[in-house]
Scaffold this active site. Structure first.
Site, PDB file in Angstrom:
ATOM      1  N   LYS A  19     -11.411   8.635  23.929  1.00  0.00           N
ATOM      2  CA  LYS A  19     -12.201   8.380  25.186  1.00  0.00           C
ATOM      3  C   LYS A  19     -12.797   9.564  26.060  1.00  0.00           C
ATOM      4  O   LYS A  19     -13.889   9.229  26.464  1.00  0.00           O
ATOM      5  CB  LYS A  19     -11.067   7.833  26.498  1.00  0.00           C
ATOM      6  CG  LYS A  19     -10.276   6.696  25.651  1.00  0.00           C
ATOM      7  CD  LYS A  19      -9.356   6.057  26.795  1.00  0.00           C
ATOM      8  CE  LYS A  19      -8.417   7.045  27.103  1.00  0.00           C
ATOM      9  NZ  LYS A  19      -7.332   7.456  26.072  1.00  0.00           N
ATOM     10  N   ARG A  94      -4.959   1.373  33.811  1.00  0.00           N
ATOM     11  CA  ARG A  94      -4.176   1.721  32.714  1.00  0.00           C
ATOM     12  C   ARG A  94      -2.912   0.707  32.771  1.00  0.00           C
ATOM     13  O   ARG A  94      -1.997   0.689  31.864  1.00  0.00           O
ATOM     14  CB  ARG A  94      -3.211   3.096  32.404  1.00  0.00           C
ATOM     15  CG  ARG A  94      -3.662   3.998  31.538  1.00  0.00           C
ATOM     16  CD  ARG A  94      -3.283   5.293  31.660  1.00  0.00           C
ATOM     17  NE  ARG A  94      -3.207   6.336  30.735  1.00  0.00           N
ATOM     18  CZ  ARG A  94      -4.131   6.890  30.443  1.00  0.00           C
ATOM     19  NH1 ARG A  94      -5.161   7.284  31.181  1.00  0.00           N
ATOM     20  NH2 ARG A  94      -3.972   8.058  29.601  1.00  0.00           N
ATOM     21  N   ARG A 133      -5.430  18.792  18.261  1.00  0.00           N
ATOM     22  CA  ARG A 133      -5.877  19.231  19.572  1.00  0.00           C
ATOM     23  C   ARG A 133      -4.934  20.245  20.170  1.00  0.00           C
ATOM     24  O   ARG A 133      -5.263  21.179  20.822  1.00  0.00           O
ATOM     25  CB  ARG A 133      -6.103  17.974  20.591  1.00  0.00           C
ATOM     26  CG  ARG A 133      -6.505  18.544  21.870  1.00  0.00           C
ATOM     27  CD  ARG A 133      -6.981  17.483  23.157  1.00  0.00           C
ATOM     28  NE  ARG A 133      -5.872  16.808  23.151  1.00  0.00           N
ATOM     29  CZ  ARG A 133      -5.777  15.428  24.001  1.00  0.00           C
ATOM     30  NH1 ARG A 133      -7.292  15.112  24.310  1.00  0.00           N
ATOM     31  NH2 ARG A 133      -4.921  14.978  24.584  1.00  0.00           N
ATOM     32  N   ARG A 139      -2.134  21.626  25.321  1.00  0.00           N
ATOM     33  CA  ARG A 139      -1.785  20.774  26.477  1.00  0.00           C
ATOM     34  C   ARG A 139      -0.465  20.287  26.189  1.00  0.00           C
ATOM     35  O   ARG A 139       0.080  20.110  25.302  1.00  0.00           O
ATOM     36  CB  ARG A 139      -2.849  19.305  26.197  1.00  0.00           C
ATOM     37  CG  ARG A 139      -3.679  19.197  27.425  1.00  0.00           C
ATOM     38  CD  ARG A 139      -4.617  18.062  27.111  1.00  0.00           C
ATOM     39  NE  ARG A 139      -3.923  16.713  27.274  1.00  0.00           N
ATOM     40  CZ  ARG A 139      -4.753  15.639  27.391  1.00  0.00           C
ATOM     41  NH1 ARG A 139      -6.004  15.661  27.465  1.00  0.00           N
ATOM     42  NH2 ARG A 139      -4.124  14.374  27.592  1.00  0.00           N
ATOM     43  N   ARG A 150       3.728   8.420  24.364  1.00  0.00           N
ATOM     44  CA  ARG A 150       2.351   8.295  25.139  1.00  0.00           C
ATOM     45  C   ARG A 150       1.669   6.913  24.402  1.00  0.00           C
ATOM     46  O   ARG A 150       1.104   6.011  25.150  1.00  0.00           O
ATOM     47  CB  ARG A 150       1.235   9.434  25.206  1.00  0.00           C
ATOM     48  CG  ARG A 150       1.553  10.246  26.318  1.00  0.00           C
ATOM     49  CD  ARG A 150       1.066  11.537  26.098  1.00  0.00           C
ATOM     50  NE  ARG A 150      -0.421  11.527  25.959  1.00  0.00           N
ATOM     51  CZ  ARG A 150      -1.372  12.448  25.175  1.00  0.00           C
ATOM     52  NH1 ARG A 150      -0.732  13.411  24.693  1.00  0.00           N
ATOM     53  NH2 ARG A 150      -2.752  12.383  25.332  1.00  0.00           N
TER      54      ARG A 150
HETATM   55  P1  B4P Z   1      -9.305  11.532  23.712  1.00  0.00           P
HETATM   56  O1  B4P Z   1      -8.748  10.165  23.331  1.00  0.00           O
HETATM   57  O2  B4P Z   1     -10.673  11.553  24.558  1.00  0.00           O
HETATM   58  O3  B4P Z   1      -8.109  12.066  24.558  1.00  0.00           O
HETATM   59  P2  B4P Z   1      -7.916  12.041  26.145  1.00  0.00           P
HETATM   60  O4  B4P Z   1      -9.086  11.700  26.946  1.00  0.00           O
HETATM   61  O5  B4P Z   1      -7.578  13.081  26.427  1.00  0.00           O
HETATM   62  O6  B4P Z   1      -7.065  10.690  26.539  1.00  0.00           O
HETATM   63  P3  B4P Z   1      -5.411  10.482  26.741  1.00  0.00           P
HETATM   64  O7  B4P Z   1      -5.241   9.208  27.048  1.00  0.00           O
HETATM   65  O8  B4P Z   1      -4.604  11.729  25.798  1.00  0.00           O
HETATM   66  O9  B4P Z   1      -5.407  11.444  28.279  1.00  0.00           O
HETATM   67  P4  B4P Z   1      -5.802  11.197  29.769  1.00  0.00           P
HETATM   68  O10 B4P Z   1      -6.528  12.388  30.116  1.00  0.00           O
HETATM   69  O11 B4P Z   1      -6.582   9.734  29.906  1.00  0.00           O
HETATM   70  O12 B4P Z   1      -9.221  12.627  22.517  1.00  0.00           O
HETATM   71  C1  B4P Z   1      -8.303  13.147  21.849  1.00  0.00           C
HETATM   72  C2  B4P Z   1      -8.645  14.130  20.823  1.00  0.00           C
HETATM   73  O13 B4P Z   1      -9.387  13.509  19.684  1.00  0.00           O
HETATM   74  C3  B4P Z   1      -9.524  15.223  21.182  1.00  0.00           C
HETATM   75  O14 B4P Z   1      -8.965  16.428  20.820  1.00  0.00           O
HETATM   76  C4  B4P Z   1     -10.788  14.962  20.503  1.00  0.00           C
HETATM   77  O15 B4P Z   1     -11.522  16.021  20.157  1.00  0.00           O
HETATM   78  C5  B4P Z   1     -10.493  14.307  19.488  1.00  0.00           C
HETATM   79  N1  B4P Z   1     -11.678  13.470  18.988  1.00  0.00           N
HETATM   80  C6  B4P Z   1     -12.289  12.605  19.728  1.00  0.00           C
HETATM   81  N2  B4P Z   1     -12.991  11.659  18.681  1.00  0.00           N
HETATM   82  C7  B4P Z   1     -12.909  11.999  17.766  1.00  0.00           C
HETATM   83  C8  B4P Z   1     -13.345  11.645  16.312  1.00  0.00           C
HETATM   84  N3  B4P Z   1     -14.264  10.665  16.243  1.00  0.00           N
HETATM   85  N4  B4P Z   1     -12.709  12.394  15.098  1.00  0.00           N
HETATM   86  C9  B4P Z   1     -11.863  13.176  15.172  1.00  0.00           C
HETATM   87  N5  B4P Z   1     -11.175  13.503  16.344  1.00  0.00           N
HETATM   88  C10 B4P Z   1     -11.696  13.014  17.567  1.00  0.00           C
HETATM   89  O16 B4P Z   1      -4.431  11.004  30.240  1.00  0.00           O
HETATM   90  C11 B4P Z   1      -3.224  12.146  30.510  1.00  0.00           C
HETATM   91  C12 B4P Z   1      -2.165  11.705  31.054  1.00  0.00           C
HETATM   92  O17 B4P Z   1      -2.378  11.600  32.699  1.00  0.00           O
HETATM   93  C13 B4P Z   1      -1.538  10.190  30.838  1.00  0.00           C
HETATM   94  O18 B4P Z   1      -0.619  10.510  29.793  1.00  0.00           O
HETATM   95  C14 B4P Z   1      -0.667  10.075  32.277  1.00  0.00           C
HETATM   96  O19 B4P Z   1       0.479  10.576  32.415  1.00  0.00           O
HETATM   97  C15 B4P Z   1      -1.769  10.426  33.319  1.00  0.00           C
HETATM   98  N6  B4P Z   1      -2.588   9.576  33.840  1.00  0.00           N
HETATM   99  C16 B4P Z   1      -4.231   9.489  33.369  1.00  0.00           C
HETATM  100  N7  B4P Z   1      -4.648   8.202  33.895  1.00  0.00           N
HETATM  101  C17 B4P Z   1      -3.800   7.602  34.378  1.00  0.00           C
HETATM  102  C18 B4P Z   1      -3.679   6.368  35.009  1.00  0.00           C
HETATM  103  N8  B4P Z   1      -4.424   5.503  35.075  1.00  0.00           N
HETATM  104  N9  B4P Z   1      -2.268   5.682  35.558  1.00  0.00           N
HETATM  105  C19 B4P Z   1      -1.204   6.681  35.399  1.00  0.00           C
HETATM  106  N10 B4P Z   1      -1.134   8.114  34.650  1.00  0.00           N
HETATM  107  C20 B4P Z   1      -2.566   8.396  33.971  1.00  0.00           C
END
Ligand code: B4P
Length: 201
Positions: A19, A94, A133, A139, A150
């Site tokens: 994402k 979410r 990652r 992280r 998660r």
């Molecule tokens: P992403 O999937 O982009 O990970 P993210 O954005 O960090 O999403 P995530 O759900 O983990 O965390 P968020 O910040 O939203 O990428 C993951 C990895 O994959 C990266 O290292 C990337 O390089 C790699 N990658 C991407 N594309 C690839 C490809 N094609 N091939 C290979 N590798 C690839 O949330 C974090 C925390 O915040 C949550 O757990 C929660 O505690 C809180 N939170 C956030 N939003 C919330 C909400 N709305 N409500 C309640 N809590 C919330």
């Protein structure tokens, strides 16, 4: 095409589906800001703000920040001038309660979502991406145990939103597996088609 038109998007998918990676590219393509609740929380944790102190333990454990708090942050963020011409929400909503809160914020200003992008990826692939990652970024919520938790939280609380947006007719599902550029190309193709159809291009 979609130039000079307001574009309001959500990106939804399991943790690790890509994402954040794709959100930056989508935002650039459509000239809209990407708003990531995860980034907002992490920036506050890093800066040691009261919000950061409130949410750090929750995020480290892989749980969700309470809806009330998250909804308030997003509602405030969506009042800023830079979202007048559109936005991409990454990682929000979410939960079903967050969907209702977002609906209320958008309806108050007669705004509506144009599309909800679902980035699909299987659990094994996303877990291995996040473990990779962890080696690079360290992280706090990227340990194997927390990553698995998660994924469970996603399946319980967030996956049901897919059906909800599908019923609204705005869901665009894209395969998130493959190289980052390949996934971006798929997303742009699918979103361009959807937005052009919706905006009557
Ligand atoms: P992403 O999937 O982009 O990970 P993210 O954005 O960090 O999403 P995530 O759900 O983990 O965390 P968020 O910040 O939203 O990428 C993951 C990895 O994959 C990266 O290292 C990337 O390089 C790699 N990658 C991407 N594309 C690839 C490809 N094609 N091939 C290979 N590798 C690839 O949330 C974090 C925390 O915040 C949550 O757990 C929660 O505690 C809180 N939170 C956030 N939003 C919330 C909400 N709305 N409500 C309640 N809590 C919330």
């Amino acid at each position: 095409m979609t130039d000079n038109r307001q574009v309001r998007l959500l990106i939804i998918g399991a943790p690790g589906a890509g994402k954040g990676t794709q959100a930056a590219r989508i935002a650039e393509r459509y000239g809209i800001p990407a708003v990531s609740t995860g980034d907002i929380f992490r920036a506050n944790i890093k800066a040691g703000t009261p919000l950061g102190q409130q949410v750090s333990a929750i995020i480290e454990s892989g749980g969700l920040v309470p809806d009330e708090l998250t909804n308030e942050i997003v509602a405030d963020r969506l009042k800023r001038d830079d979202v007048t011409n559109g936005f991409l929400l990454d990682g929000y909503p979410r939960t079903v309660a967050q969907v209702h809160a977002l609906d209320a914020v958008l309806e108050a200003d007669a705004r509506r979502l144009d599309a909800v992008l679902l980035l699909e990826a299987d659990t094994d692939s996303v877990v291995s991406r996040l473990l990779k990652r962890a080696e690079i970024e360290g992280r706090a919520d990227d340990t194997e145990e927390v990553i698995r938790h998660r994924q469970e939280v996603y399946l319980e609380q967030t996956a049901p939103l897919v059906e909800l947006f599908s019923q609204r007719g705005i869901l665009v599902a894209v395969d998130g597996l493959g190289a980052v550029d390949e996934v971006s190309a798929r997303i742009f193709g699918a979103l361009d088609a959807r937005l052009d159809a919706r905006l009557g291009a």
